[in-house]
Design a protein around this motif. Structure first.
Motif, mmCIF file in Angstrom:
data_model
loop_
_atom_site.group_PDB
_atom_site.id
_atom_site.type_symbol
_atom_site.label_atom_id
_atom_site.label_comp_id
_atom_site.label_asym_id
_atom_site.label_seq_id
_atom_site.Cartn_x
_atom_site.Cartn_y
_atom_site.Cartn_z
ATOM 1 N N THR A 611 0.854 -1.186 0.000
ATOM 2 C CA THR A 611 0.000 0.000 0.000
ATOM 3 C C THR A 611 0.887 1.232 0.000
ATOM 4 O O THR A 611 2.057 1.170 0.384
ATOM 5 N N ALA A 612 0.304 2.351 -0.449
ATOM 6 C CA ALA A 612 1.065 3.603 -0.476
ATOM 7 C C ALA A 612 0.280 4.723 0.201
ATOM 8 O O ALA A 612 0.561 5.888 -0.024
ATOM 9 N N SER A 613 -0.712 4.364 1.012
ATOM 10 C CA SER A 613 -1.549 5.389 1.639
ATOM 11 C C SER A 613 -1.087 5.681 3.055
ATOM 12 O O SER A 613 -0.504 4.827 3.730
ATOM 13 N N GLN A 614 -1.361 6.896 3.509
ATOM 14 C CA GLN A 614 -1.064 7.321 4.857
ATOM 15 C C GLN A 614 -2.267 8.120 5.383
ATOM 16 O O GLN A 614 -2.915 8.813 4.589
ATOM 17 N N PRO A 615 -2.584 8.007 6.685
ATOM 18 C CA PRO A 615 -1.890 7.190 7.683
ATOM 19 C C PRO A 615 -2.189 5.709 7.499
ATOM 20 O O PRO A 615 -3.254 5.335 7.023
ATOM 21 N N TYR A 616 -1.232 4.893 7.898
ATOM 22 C CA TYR A 616 -1.378 3.449 7.799
ATOM 23 C C TYR A 616 -0.681 2.860 9.020
ATOM 24 O O TYR A 616 0.513 3.098 9.244
ATOM 25 N N TYR A 617 -1.431 2.123 9.829
ATOM 26 C CA TYR A 617 -0.923 1.646 11.112
ATOM 27 C C TYR A 617 -0.905 0.117 11.125
ATOM 28 O O TYR A 617 -1.873 -0.532 10.737
ATOM 29 N N VAL A 618 0.209 -0.430 11.604
ATOM 30 C CA VAL A 618 0.376 -1.881 11.686
ATOM 31 C C VAL A 618 0.862 -2.237 13.087
ATOM 32 O O VAL A 618 1.760 -1.577 13.623
ATOM 33 N N LEU A 619 0.263 -3.273 13.666
ATOM 34 C CA LEU A 619 0.704 -3.776 14.965
ATOM 35 C C LEU A 619 1.534 -5.039 14.740
ATOM 36 O O LEU A 619 1.069 -5.995 14.095
ATOM 37 N N LEU A 620 2.760 -5.032 15.262
ATOM 38 C CA LEU A 620 3.695 -6.143 15.064
ATOM 39 C C LEU A 620 4.267 -6.605 16.389
ATOM 40 O O LEU A 620 4.441 -5.802 17.319
ATOM 41 N N SER A 621 4.579 -7.878 16.458
ATOM 42 C CA SER A 621 5.376 -8.371 17.580
ATOM 43 C C SER A 621 6.849 -8.120 17.256
ATOM 44 O O SER A 621 7.194 -7.894 16.089
ATOM 45 N N PRO A 622 7.734 -8.166 18.248
ATOM 46 C CA PRO A 622 9.173 -8.016 17.940
ATOM 47 C C PRO A 622 9.698 -9.105 17.014
ATOM 48 O O PRO A 622 10.753 -8.944 16.404
ATOM 49 N N GLU A 623 8.933 -10.214 16.906
ATOM 50 C CA GLU A 623 9.322 -11.304 15.986
ATOM 51 C C GLU A 623 8.666 -11.127 14.623
ATOM 52 O O GLU A 623 8.660 -12.039 13.797
ATOM 53 N N LEU A 624 8.078 -9.957 14.384
ATOM 54 C CA LEU A 624 7.491 -9.554 13.099
ATOM 55 C C LEU A 624 6.233 -10.346 12.743
ATOM 56 O O LEU A 624 5.963 -10.611 11.566
ATOM 57 N N GLU A 625 5.466 -10.719 13.751
ATOM 58 C CA GLU A 625 4.152 -11.312 13.521
ATOM 59 C C GLU A 625 3.107 -10.200 13.517
ATOM 60 O O GLU A 625 3.053 -9.387 14.452
#
Length: 654
Positions: A611-625
Motif C-alpha cells: 500500500t502507499a496510503s497514509q496514515p497506515y498503522y500496523v501492529l507487530l510483535s518483535p518477531e514480526l508477527e
C-alpha cells in the motif's frame, strides 16, 4: 494575464517531479578512452526506448529541462577541458513552451574531456540528470563511476551492488500472519473519504456559481434551451444534456492522473509532497488570490473560447457538448483558482487519483445542477437574485481563502524539507493577519479595485465579517496555547514543530522512533509489541488522527504504555548519508534509487504491506508477527478497540 494557470498546474504534475515513474526508458553505459598519461575522454552512451526522447544539455531556456552532468572532485582531482560534447541530436518546435527544443532519439552520446590533477585518482564519480518524455515526461538521474585503471566497469560496480543488495535486504521483512494484510478494516472509511472529497468539490462548485463569470450565464443559457426549441420537452432534455456534459468535462480532467497512479502507486504521494511543486503551488495561489482581489484577470486565450463557440453552432449533441466546453473556458477566471485548490488539495496518495475524480465530479455536479433544475422549473428563474456587487464581494472573500491556502502549500514544503522557516506560531500568525484583513474588508474599512464605494453593507456581508473576526480570535487563542485548534487539524504545522523548545519531536510528546531497525531493537529489549505508523509531514489525515484520536486519554495511554511507537515519514526529503544510499530492485526487475529518508520508508511500506496510503498503522510483535489487520483513518472507539485487540493477540503469542 492570458494564461491558464490551472492547466499549468496539471502540466507540472507531468514535467516537474524526480523519480516519478516505474519505467527506465534509458539504459546507460560508461566507457573511458585514454588520450595521454593525464588526459581521458569519458563517454556516456544511452540507449533510448522507442518513441521516447531525452533532452540535450543545450536545449534552450524556457522549454523542457536540459540534461545535466555533475562530477565529484572537479578542481581537486581533475579538471574539465571544455564543455561536454554531444552526438546526433534533433531540434523541433514545442507548441507547449513555444521554443525550439533539442533532444536525443534512440541513442544519446555525451563525451567529456578531462585532465588529471591528482595522478593517484583511479575512479571518476558523478551523476547524470535528464528528462525523458513520451506522452508524459519523467525526471530521472543516475550515478556513474568511470574506472581509469583499465578494470572493467562491472568490477567497479560490484562494490556498489553488494552494498545495495545488503541495504535492500533490510527493506524486506520476513513477516508472519501476512494473511491479515488482506483484511480491509477501513474500507468504509475510504469510501467516506471519497464522499467527503465529493462534498468539498460540490461546495467549491456552489461557490463558483456565485461568481460573476458563471452566475449571469444561468438564466441566459436556460432561456436559450427552453425558447430555442420547438417543444418544451426537447428544450428540457437539451438543458439536462448540457448539464451532463459540464459534469463530464470536469471528470475528464482527472483521467490523466489515473494513468499516473497505475504506473506507480507512490507517484501521487511524490507529486503531492514534492518540495518545489508545493512552492510552485504557493506562488500560483498568490496569483489566484490577487486575481480575485481584482488586480488582474486570469483568462485563457480568446482563440480557444472562440473556436469552441464556433463549434457549438454545429447543432445537435455535438453542438451542446461544445457549448459546455465554451462555458468551462469563459468562466475560467473564476473557476480556475477553485479548481486549482481542488487539484492541489485532493491529489495525495491517501485516496489515489479517485480522490481527484470524486472532487471534480462534485464540482461538476454543482456547476451543472442549476442548468438542469431551472430548465425543469423555469419559473424559479424569477427567484434568482440580480447580479451585482455581492458577486465581487464573493470573489474577494475567495481571494482571502486562496491566500490562506497558499501558505498551507509553503508549509508543506517547509515541513518536508526541514527548512524551519514556517513554524506553527508563524503559520498561525499569518492566518490571523489574513482573516483580520478579510474582516476589515467585509466591514468596508478596506477596499479593492472593483468595489462600489457607495454600496451599503448587506446583513449577510456583515455576518460573514463577524464570523471571520471570531475565527481570528479562535486562531489567536491557539497562537497563545489556549486551545489546540482541533477544528483545523492538519492545516497548521504539528504542535511539536514550534519555535518553543520541545522535549520530543514526536506527536503529543510521545516517545517514538523514526528508524525501523532502532525501534525494533528497542521493542525486543522491552519485550513490547510495535505500533508501526506510516505517516507524512504533509499528511492532513495523519495530523487529524494524532490530534483527534491519539489525544484521547485512553488511546494515548495505550500507545504510550503498551507499545513501541515507530513513526516512518514517507515524504521526508532529507538525504540519507551517502553510504546508506542504494539501488532497490523490485521483483519485476525495476530499479529504484533510494537517496532520501522518505524514499526508503515509502518503498519499505510498498514492498512489505502493498500500500502507499497514509496514515497506515500496523501492529507487530518483535518477531514480526502481524497482530491484527492494519488500520487507517478512523474514529476513537474503533482505534482503541484495535489497540486492545493487538495487546490481547501479543499476550496470546507469549
Amino acid at each position: 494575464m492570458r494564461i491558464s494557470l490551472f492547466f499549468l498546474v496539471v502540466l507540472s504534475s507531468f514535467f516537474s517531479f524526480s523519480q516519478m515513474g516505474n519505467q527506465q526508458p534509458v539504459k546507460w553505459k560508461y566507457e573511458v578512452e585514454q588520450l595521454s598519461d593525464a588526459e581521458y575522454k569519458l563517454i556516456l552512451k544511452g540507449t533510448i526506448d522507442p518513441e521516447w526522447h531525452v533532452y540535450s544539455q543545450f536545449t534552450p531556456e524556457g522549454g523542457a529541462l536540459p540534461t545535466e552532468l555533475t562530477f565529484e572532485g572537479v578542481g581537486v582531482d581533475f579538471e574539465l577541458l571544455g564543455a561536454a560534447q554531444e552526438g546526433k541530436t534533433y531540434t523541433q518546435y514545442s507548441e507547449i513552451f513555444e521554443v525550439d527544443e533539442t533532444f536525443f532519439k534512440n541513442e544519446a552520446l555525451i563525451t567529456q574531456h578531462i585532465r588529471l590533477l591528482n595522478p593517484e585518482i583511479k575512479k571518476i564519480r558523478g551523476n547524470i540528470f535528464y528528462q525523458a518524455c513520451i506522452d508524459v515526461c519523467i525526471n530521472l538521474d543516475e550515478d556513474f563511476v568511470f574506472s581509469l585503471d583499465g578494470s572493467e566497469a562491472s568490477l567497479v560496480y560490484e562494490e556498489i551492488d553488494e552494498r545495495s543488495k545488503e541495504l535492500s535486504s533490510q527493506l524486506k521483512l520476513p513477516l508472519k500472519n501476512v494473511e491479515l494484510l488482506q483484511e480491509s478494516a477501513t474500507a468504509s472509511q475510504s469510501n467516506t473519504g471519497l464522499w467527503g472529497i465529493f462534498i468539498l468539490g460540490f461546495l467549491g462548485g456552489l461557490l463558483a456559481l456565485l461568481t460573476p463569470c458563471v452566475f449571469p450565464m444561468i438564466p441566459l443559457t436556460v432561456s436559450f434551451f427552453t425558447k430555442q426549441n420547438k417543444s418544451k420537452g426537447k428544450g428540457i432534455a437539451n438543458a439536462i444534456l448540457y448539464g451532463f456534459f459540464i459534469l463530464l468535462i470536469y471528470v475528464l480532467l482527472s483521467i490523466p492522473f489515473h494513468f499516473l497512479d497505475s504506473i506507480d502507486p507512490e507517484i501521487l504521494n511524490t507529486i503531492s509532497t514534492n518540495i518545489w511543486l508545493n512552492v510552485a503551488f504557493f506562488i500560483i495561489f498568490l496569483f489566484f488570490a490577487f486575481s480575485f482581489f481584482g488586480y488582474y484577470e486570469l483568462t485563457l486565450p480568446s482563440s480557444w473560447s472562440n473556436k469552441m463557440d464556433n463549434a457549438s453552432n454545429i447543432g445537435g449533441i455535438v453542438g451542446i457538448f461544445f457549448m459546455a466546453v465554451t462555458l468551462a473556458l469563459v468562466s475560467f477566471s473564476c473557476t480556475g483558482p477553485i479548481l486549482g485548490s481542488l487539484l492541489a488539495g485532493s491529489l495525495t496518495a491517501e485516496g489515489g487519483a479517485m480522490q481527484l475524480t470524486a472532487g471534480m465530479a462534485g464540482f461538476g455536479v454543482a456547476l451543472a445542477l442549476p442548468f438542469a433544475l431551472f430548465a425543469l422549473f423555469p419559473n424559479w428563474l424569477n427567484s434568482l437574485p440580480k447580479s451585482g456587487g455581492w458577486m465581487t464581494t464573493t470573489k474577494v472573500v475567495l481571494g482571502f481563502l486562496e491566500l490562506a491556502l497558499a501558505f498551507k502549500f509553503l508549509s508543506n514544503a517547509d515541513l518536508v524539507a526541514h527548512w524551519g522557516i514556517l513554524k506553527r506560531e508563524i503559520f498561525i500568525g499569518i492566518w490571523v493577519l489574513i482573516f483580520i484583513l478579510m474582516s476589515l474588508y467585509l466591514f468596508g474599512i478596506i477596499r479593492f479595485p472593483h468595489d462600489n464605494l457607495k454600496a451599503k453593507l448587506s446583513k449577510i456581508r456583515v455576518s460573514i465579517g463577524i464570523i471571520s473576526t471570531l475565527f481570528s480570535v479562535y486562531l489567536i487563542l491557539g497562537l497563545f496555547g489556549q486551545n489546540q485548534l482541533k477544528l483545523l487539524s492538519g492545516f497548521p504545522p504539528p504542535a511539536f514543530y514550534t519555535v518553543a523548545e520541545q522535549k520530543s519531536d514526536c506527536p503529543l510528546g510521545l516517545n517514538c522512533f523514526k528508524d525501523f531497525e532502532t525501534g525494533l531493537a528497542y521493542a525486543k529489549l522491552q519485550n513490547k509489541p510495535i505500533m508501526l505508523d506510516f505517516t507524512g509531514w504533509a499528511c492532513v489525515n495523519c495530523r487529524k488522527m494524532e490530534e483527534h484520536v491519539w489525544s484521547d486519554s485512553e488511546v494515548f495511554q495505550l500507545i504510550n504504555d503498551e507499545y513501541v511507537l515507530i513513526s516512518l515519514y514517507i515524504d521526508d526529503r532529507k538525504e540519507l548519508p551517502e553510504v546508506s544510499q542504494f539501488d532497490f530492485q523490485y521483483d519485476s526487475g525495476r530499479v529504484k534509487k533510494i537517496k532520501t529518508i522518505g524514499e526508503k520508508w515509502a518503498t519499505f511500506q510498498a514492498v512489505n504491506f502493498h500500500t502507499a496510503s497514509q496514515p497506515y498503522y500496523v501492529l507487530l510483535s518483535p518477531e514480526l508477527e502481524i497482530l491484527s489487520a492494519p488500520q487507517q483513518y478512523t474514529d476513537i472507539e474503533t482505534y482503541k478497540n484495535w489497540l486492545e485487540e493487538g495487546i490481547k493477540a501479543y499476550k496470546a503469542l507469549k
